[in-house]
Design an enzyme around this catalytic site. Structure first.
Site, PDB file in Angstrom:
ATOM      1  N   TYR A 243     -10.690  -0.521  11.269  1.00 41.14           N
ATOM      2  CA  TYR A 243     -11.901  -0.013  10.603  1.00 41.14           C
ATOM      3  C   TYR A 243     -12.273  -0.820   9.368  1.00 41.14           C
ATOM      4  O   TYR A 243     -13.316  -0.597   8.790  1.00 41.14           O
ATOM      5  CB  TYR A 243     -11.745   1.470  10.240  1.00 41.14           C
ATOM      6  CG  TYR A 243     -10.486   1.800   9.470  1.00 41.14           C
ATOM      7  CD1 TYR A 243     -10.406   1.565   8.110  1.00 41.14           C
ATOM      8  CD2 TYR A 243      -9.377   2.346  10.119  1.00 41.14           C
ATOM      9  CE1 TYR A 243      -9.246   1.848   7.404  1.00 41.14           C
ATOM     10  CE2 TYR A 243      -8.217   2.638   9.425  1.00 41.14           C
ATOM     11  CZ  TYR A 243      -8.162   2.390   8.067  1.00 41.14           C
ATOM     12  OH  TYR A 243      -7.016   2.672   7.375  1.00 41.14           O
ATOM     13  N   LYS A 244     -11.411  -1.742   8.941  1.00 43.16           N
ATOM     14  CA  LYS A 244     -11.724  -2.565   7.759  1.00 43.16           C
ATOM     15  C   LYS A 244     -12.524  -3.785   8.209  1.00 43.16           C
ATOM     16  O   LYS A 244     -13.654  -3.635   8.659  1.00 43.16           O
ATOM     17  CB  LYS A 244     -10.432  -2.919   7.029  1.00 43.16           C
ATOM     18  CG  LYS A 244      -9.791  -1.678   6.386  1.00 43.16           C
ATOM     19  CD  LYS A 244      -8.433  -1.915   5.757  1.00 43.16           C
ATOM     20  CE  LYS A 244      -7.921  -0.622   5.130  1.00 43.16           C
ATOM     21  NZ  LYS A 244      -6.474  -0.639   4.871  1.00 43.16           N
TER      22      LYS A 244
ATOM     23  N   PHE B 298       0.846  -1.190   0.000  1.00 42.08           N
ATOM     24  CA  PHE B 298       0.000   0.000   0.000  1.00 42.08           C
ATOM     25  C   PHE B 298       0.885   1.245   0.000  1.00 42.08           C
ATOM     26  O   PHE B 298       1.871   1.299   0.739  1.00 42.08           O
ATOM     27  CB  PHE B 298      -0.880  -0.036   1.253  1.00 42.08           C
ATOM     28  CG  PHE B 298      -1.979   0.981   1.255  1.00 42.08           C
ATOM     29  CD1 PHE B 298      -3.118   0.807   0.488  1.00 42.08           C
ATOM     30  CD2 PHE B 298      -1.888   2.121   2.039  1.00 42.08           C
ATOM     31  CE1 PHE B 298      -4.131   1.743   0.504  1.00 42.08           C
ATOM     32  CE2 PHE B 298      -2.898   3.064   2.062  1.00 42.08           C
ATOM     33  CZ  PHE B 298      -4.029   2.874   1.286  1.00 42.08           C
TER      34      PHE B 298
ATOM     35  N   ASP C 270       2.212  -6.100   7.856  1.00 39.67           N
ATOM     36  CA  ASP C 270       1.024  -5.254   7.898  1.00 39.67           C
ATOM     37  C   ASP C 270      -0.185  -6.159   7.655  1.00 39.67           C
ATOM     38  O   ASP C 270      -0.288  -6.804   6.604  1.00 39.67           O
ATOM     39  CB  ASP C 270       1.126  -4.159   6.827  1.00 39.67           C
ATOM     40  CG  ASP C 270      -0.015  -3.151   6.950  1.00 39.67           C
ATOM     41  OD1 ASP C 270      -1.121  -3.549   7.364  1.00 39.67           O
ATOM     42  OD2 ASP C 270       0.197  -1.972   6.601  1.00 39.67           O
TER      43      ASP C 270
ATOM     44  N   ARG D  85     -13.036  -3.944  -7.047  1.00 40.16           N
ATOM     45  CA  ARG D  85     -12.695  -4.768  -5.890  1.00 40.16           C
ATOM     46  C   ARG D  85     -13.942  -5.044  -5.043  1.00 40.16           C
ATOM     47  O   ARG D  85     -14.715  -4.130  -4.762  1.00 40.16           O
ATOM     48  CB  ARG D  85     -11.649  -4.003  -5.077  1.00 40.16           C
ATOM     49  CG  ARG D  85     -11.055  -4.730  -3.925  1.00 40.16           C
ATOM     50  CD  ARG D  85      -9.973  -3.900  -3.282  1.00 40.16           C
ATOM     51  NE  ARG D  85     -10.525  -2.800  -2.494  1.00 40.16           N
ATOM     52  CZ  ARG D  85      -9.863  -2.143  -1.550  1.00 40.16           C
ATOM     53  NH1 ARG D  85      -8.594  -2.457  -1.300  1.00 40.16           N
ATOM     54  NH2 ARG D  85     -10.406  -1.166  -0.871  1.00 40.16           N
TER      55      ARG D  85
HETATM   56  C1  LIG Z   1      -5.826   0.732   4.776  1.00 44.70           C
HETATM   57  C2  LIG Z   1      -4.337   0.658   4.779  1.00 44.70           C
HETATM   58  C3  LIG Z   1      -3.558   1.690   5.324  1.00 44.70           C
HETATM   59  C4  LIG Z   1      -4.182   2.949   5.817  1.00 44.70           C
HETATM   60  O1  LIG Z   1      -3.449   3.524   6.851  1.00 44.70           O
HETATM   61  P1  LIG Z   1      -4.127   4.601   7.817  1.00 44.70           P
HETATM   62  O2  LIG Z   1      -3.017   5.188   8.566  1.00 44.70           O
HETATM   63  O3  LIG Z   1      -5.111   3.844   8.658  1.00 44.70           O
HETATM   64  O4  LIG Z   1      -4.854   5.570   6.940  1.00 44.70           O
HETATM   65  C5  LIG Z   1      -2.178   1.501   5.367  1.00 44.70           C
HETATM   66  N1  LIG Z   1      -1.604   0.388   4.901  1.00 44.70           N
HETATM   67  C6  LIG Z   1      -2.338  -0.616   4.349  1.00 44.70           C
HETATM   68  C7  LIG Z   1      -1.654  -1.846   3.845  1.00 44.70           C
HETATM   69  C8  LIG Z   1      -3.724  -0.495   4.259  1.00 44.70           C
HETATM   70  O5  LIG Z   1      -4.429  -1.458   3.697  1.00 44.70           O
END
Ligand SMILES: *Cc1c(COP(=O)(O)O)cnc(C)c1O
Length: 396
Positions: free
Chosen positions: A208-209, A112, A183, A355
């Site tokens: 939150y996911k 990400f 992660d 997705r």
């Molecule tokens: C959703 C996501 C994030 C988002 O990070 P936030 O700090 O919560 O905005 C970061 N890394 C990955 C791999 C994600 O899927």
């Protein structure tokens, strides 16, 4: 066996909506309403600052961490909740790099962007000649050489759902003296994870996911027990101090995972996470995984039978896939807008990925069939090719 009819009844799902986006933002657990009333009226409203003691606010980050631990195969005392995932990733990577003189951070280009950005920022700031080595996901193992300081991977690719083999890669990393940072953004609550069994060093994730704790809910960080009392904290906030209320002028990290606390916890959002965990406490991750695989396979079969224009972008083999299915389509943005207009919510990821997330707690086979019928109709009629579906919104 997990009763998915019971868990579904614990969520508010708007009428007329099929929600295949719980991988981005989970829906509202109904219990969150009463938790919100309690934390606002009974706690903050009535107790004011005494709530830190009387309502047990200070203990929430670690209590919630212990409840998340079960879902990710972590030792209960080694998960701390708070801050954002981006911040936690930064903290975990800094802790990993503090354990070694090596300079290479290995990751893959499916990671990400925020993870890549945070790593770049950290390595630049350290000013010690660190380098980020970004390779193709399938080339990670081959690039694990004995000059790699840290292996920083998102286990499940946010675009395609491709899943790294955490056990094998962690073992390979350990064999060459590399520290692992996982992660779990698309893993926690989506697939079975065994951090302790994989001998992972550090892990981070968000709530939150798949965990359904609400927009902007706090993240979590895991530190293996063997590092917990020595891990570098980087963000030396007062609540990670051994004695925050001694107000000493010099930082002294607290014992174990408590050192990973930073500042004042977001209590209102943590109560929402508590409501979400009340659902997860009724759930066995093995059942979630089995049902998720069944739903994803059913969806792939249905879409492939009806929509020749959509090309599967996710691994076909469920063992290599998380709990989402993606299809490539050149007009994917417009097509997703057309689906949303018909009550089927998924999301679009540039450049051409449509997705769909599958979340057995509240999505069942009937939803999958209804979703396939909507997609088939939108594709067959080219309903997506209307001007209103081509206008881009700020959040996609
Ligand atoms: C959703 C996501 C994030 C988002 O990070 P936030 O700090 O919560 O905005 C970061 N890394 C990955 C791999 C994600 O899927």
């Amino acid at each position: 066996m997990t009763d998915f009819t019971a868990t579904r009844a614990m969520f508010h799902l708007p009428d007329g909506i099929i929600y295949l986006d719980g991988n981005s933002l989970g829906p509202l657990p109904i219990g969150a309403r009463e938790k919100a009333r309690q934390v606002l009226d009974d706690e903050w409203g009535e107790m004011l600052i005494t709530g830190w003691n009387r309502a047990g606010w200070m203990a929430l980050p670690q209590q919630l961490g212990a409840r998340i631990a079960r879902l990710i195969g972590a030792e209960a005392d080694n998960v701390m909740v708070g801050d954002t995932l981006s911040t936690r990733l930064y903290q975990a990577l800094a802790a990993a790099l503090a354990m070694t003189d090596r300079k290479i951070v290995l990751t893959d280009h499916g990671n990400f962007p925020s993870d890549l950005y945070m790593a770049q920022g950290l390595l630049d700031t350290l000013g010690q000649g660190h380098q980020l080595r970004v390779v193709a996901p399938e080339d990670v193992a081959a690039n694990l050489t004995d000059d790699v300081a840290a292996l920083m991977l998102t286990q499940i690719d946010y675009r395609t759902g491709r899943m790294h083999d955490m056990v094998a890669l962690s073992a390979a990393a350990q064999a060459c003296g590399t520290v692992t940072v996982w992660d779990l953004a698309h893993s926690a609550g989506a697939v079975q994870v065994d951090l302790a069994g994989a001998n992972a060093d550090f892990a981070v994730g968000c709530t939150y996911k798949y965990l359904n704790a609400g927009p902007g809910a706090p993240a979590f960080i895991y530190v293996a027990p063997r590092h917990a009392d020595t891990a570098h904290t980087l963000l030396n906030g007062w609540l990670g101090h051994a004695e925050p209320f001694a107000f000493e002028p010099t930082y002294r990290p607290g014992p174990g995972i408590t050192r990973m606390r930073v500042g004042t916890p977001a209590i209102i959002q943590m109560r929402m996470l508590e409501a979400a965990m009340d659902v997860w406490d009724l759930v066995d991750m093995a059942d979630v995984r089995a049902q998720s695989v069944a739903l994803c396979d059913r969806f792939i079969a249905g879409v492939e039978a009806t929509c020749p224009a959509l090309a599967l972008a996710s691994p076909r083999d469920a063992a290599q896939r998380g709990s989402q299915v993606s299809f490539r389509f050149a007009n994917g943005y417009a097509a997703m807008q057309a689906l949303i207009a018909r009550g089927l919510i998924g999301d679009f990821r540039a450049p051409d990925i449509m997705r769909f997330g599958f979340t057995p707690l509240y999505i069942g086979p009937d939803d999958v069939d209804a979703a396939v019928a909507i997609i088939a109709d939108v594709m067959a009629t080219r309903a997506w090719d209307a001007p209103q579906f081509h206008t881009r919104h700020a959040v996609t």
